[in-house]
Enzyme design. Structure first.
Site, PDB file in Angstrom:
ATOM      1  N   CYS B 131      10.056  -5.784  -4.543  1.00 38.97           N
ATOM      2  CA  CYS B 131       9.403  -6.493  -5.644  1.00 38.97           C
ATOM      3  C   CYS B 131      10.362  -7.523  -6.240  1.00 38.97           C
ATOM      4  O   CYS B 131      11.461  -7.172  -6.670  1.00 38.97           O
ATOM      5  CB  CYS B 131       8.949  -5.530  -6.739  1.00 38.97           C
ATOM      6  N   LYS B 166       8.246  -1.235   2.603  1.00 38.86           N
ATOM      7  CA  LYS B 166       7.691  -2.582   2.407  1.00 38.86           C
ATOM      8  C   LYS B 166       8.816  -3.592   2.263  1.00 38.86           C
ATOM      9  O   LYS B 166       9.668  -3.472   1.382  1.00 38.86           O
ATOM     10  CB  LYS B 166       6.778  -2.617   1.178  1.00 38.86           C
TER      11      LYS B 166
END
Lengths: 262, 304
Positions: B131, B166
């Site tokens: 993120c 991710k």
């Protein structure tokens, strides 16, 4: 059938009602029939470069006709302003919660305070309140050129107009105009710029009222998935505020619960 | 008509009925299910969840860009306890795989969430080491192959469900990071998270986002995402969930041909809430048109 969807609606008319202010009427039975005062719809441009839908508050909904009044402020609304009668637009069914009218009963009085493009949702609100037997007083503030004033008067509301420039009505804010004219009511409803809502919430509190205010925040999806539009909400008995979604939990909140950051 | 199609895929031992999932951060069980039946999807990937509630970044958090958008939500989430009490029981009403996206500022925080979710109905973990909108942790782990490997190893040591890592595109060589997480036991990779971007309001002379920078996503990023999936496919053996600007069935097919085993739909669902199921239908139409019976047929048709 799912509760929410995107529909295609035909443009019945799209005209300028004041400088930079457009009134768009759509044939959208599924949207109009379920619209509540204070809700909004997502409207899509036909330009793929303008990815996100534009959230626009519902000004009015009668029969199958949805009326949206919007300010031309950017490329998306510019695109809408160039649309013609007969053209098709993609629009969502109503989003957000709208004003809580369960607290209002026949014989009550309601003060509606709108600033700029924030006067739009007050039209539908005034209609519904009047139909409920509520006496409506509306204070409508503008920078220079008023709009929707005749529509508000036609509903039967007592109207005060204010302009920053003093060109029409009271010179100053809608709130000041309302207070000067002694328009205080049991119920307060407002929509407009954040700074105005802050003063409305404070003034209402001083008078022992709790205004219902419609907040605006930059949105992504408009239906609660992205958590882009949030407002800090005070929870009773809790030290830490909670960040609620303007699109899903609002856009209408109680003035007493919103924490305004300067 | 579509009876001869078999869309099933197997991602790290978990069978999905079709290769479509949602991208974390763009999906909310209750809000999304107001528009479509979640059971139609192969899996749903929920928003990043941390061990405690996170309040995220100040607003504005969203800005539109040409063919895309920026977000700087900052992983606002109600914490893992609320996730267990409110989200998981709701998702139990649907016949789809549940992928929990896990957020943290430290290895310990990632592990705390995984441990808490180990014995729940969650089918897979997706660890968000990418993120761009949180100052501490997140992307810090995803931009360094050593750190990425450490997080993967620590989470794998305790996870009772397959672990997807991710990846961020904001690196010099994404294949190197992919190899590091594979070497440390990752069961799958999802890629790409958003590209770090920015916009300035030239009338106010200020950044548009309160956070100054944000994650760039949407159709405009698709070629970059596709290229990275293609590169990583040639570097690792584990399954890849491809994402980045997928808006149509043909976009999904492109990712499958580039080397993805499944795909996630993100920003498209913010624009059009039914995008994940619309894309599934378009993918089926494409398969029929091409006379493909399985997802492998799509993948095998690529000659690049």
């Amino acid at each position: 059938m799912k509760a929410k969807k995107i529909v295609t609606a035909e443009i019945l008319s799209n005209r300028e009602i004041a400088k930079g202010i457009m009134e768009l009427k759509l044939e959208a039975p599924e949207v109009a029939s379920s619209a509540k005062p204070g809700q909004f719809v997502n409207v899509y441009t036909g330009d793929n470069a303008l990815l996100l839908p534009r959230p626009i508050s519902i000004c009015d909904a009668e029969g199958s006709v949805l009326t949206l009044v919007y300010a031309v402020v950017g490329r998306g609304t510019q695109w809408f302003s160039e649309c013609c009668t007969g053209q098709l637009l993609r629009v969502s069914t109503p989003l957000g919660n709208g004003y809580d009218l369960s607290v209002v009963k026949a014989g009550d009085t309601a003060l509606l305070i709108g600033g700029g493009i924030g006067v739009c949702p007050l039209i539908k609100l005034a209609k519904v309140l009047t139909a409920k037997g509520v006496a409506v007083r509306a204070a409508m503030g503008f920078r220079d050129e008023p709009f929707l004033v005749e529509e508000m008067k036609a509903i039967g509301a007592e109207v005060a107009v204010a302009t920053d420039s003093g060109r029409v009505g009271y010179r100053g804010t809608a709130l000041a105009a309302a207070m000067d004219a002694g328009m205080d009511c049991e119920h307060w409803f407002s929509c407009g710029p954040k700074v105005m809502l802050k003063f409305v919430a404070e003034e209402a509190k001083r008078r022992g009222r709790d205004a219902q205010i419609s907040m605006e925040e930059r949105m992504g999806c408009g239906y609660g998935a992205c958590v882009g539009c949030v407002v800090d909400i005070r929870i009773e008995g809790q030290e830490e505020p909670v960040r609620k979604k303007v699109c899903k939990d609002g856009p209408v909140f109680r003035g007493s619960e919103v924490i305004f950051h300067e | 008509m579509s009876s001869k199609l078999d869309l099933r895929v197997n991602i790290a031992g978990v069978e999905w009925k079709n290769p479509i999932t949602t991208a974390s951060g763009t999906f909310s069980p209750r809000e999304s299910s107001a528009f479509y039946d979640l059971s139609k999807l192969g899996a749903v990937t929920t928003k990043g969840v941390a061990n405690v509630p996170w309040s995220g970044n100040p607003t504005p958090r969203i800005a539109e860009t040409y063919g895309g958008m920026l977000n700087a939500v900052g992983l606002q989430n109600p914490g893992v306890e609320a996730y267990i009490q409110e989200e998981l029981p709701y998702l139990a009403n649907y016949d789809t795989r549940v992928i929990a996206n896990v957020a943290g500022h430290s290895v310990e925080e990632y592990c705390a969430v995984v441990e808490r979710l180990n014995d729940t109905a969650v089918d897979m973990f997706e660890v968000n080491i990418s993120c761009p909108n949180v100052k501490q942790g997140g992307i810090g782990f995803g931009t360094d192959s050593k750190q990425a490997g450490l997080v993967t190893k620590a989470v794998k040591a305790i996870a009772k469900k397959p672990v997807i890592i991710k990846l961020t595109p904001n690196v010099t060589d994404i294949a190197e990071i992919a190899k590091a997480v594979e070497a440390n036991g990752a069961d799958a990779i999802s890629m790409i998270n958003t590209l770090l971007g920015m916009r300035i309001d030239v009338r106010r002379g200020k950044p548009v986002l309160a956070n100054t920078t944000g994650g760039f996503s949407g159709p405009a990023v698709k070629p970059v995402a596709l290229r990275m999936v293609y590169q990583v496919r040639r570097a690792v053996q584990i399954p890849i969930i491809g994402l980045g600007g997928i808006s149509t069935g043909e976009d999904a097919a492109e990712f499958l041909m580039a080397g993805a085993d499944a795909v996630a739909v993100g920003t498209a669902a913010l624009v059009n809430p039914t995008a994940p199921v619309d894309i599934l239908e378009q993918l089926k139409g494409y398969m029929e048109e091409m006379d493909f019976a399985t997802v492998s047929d799509i993948k095998n048709a690529f000659q690049g």
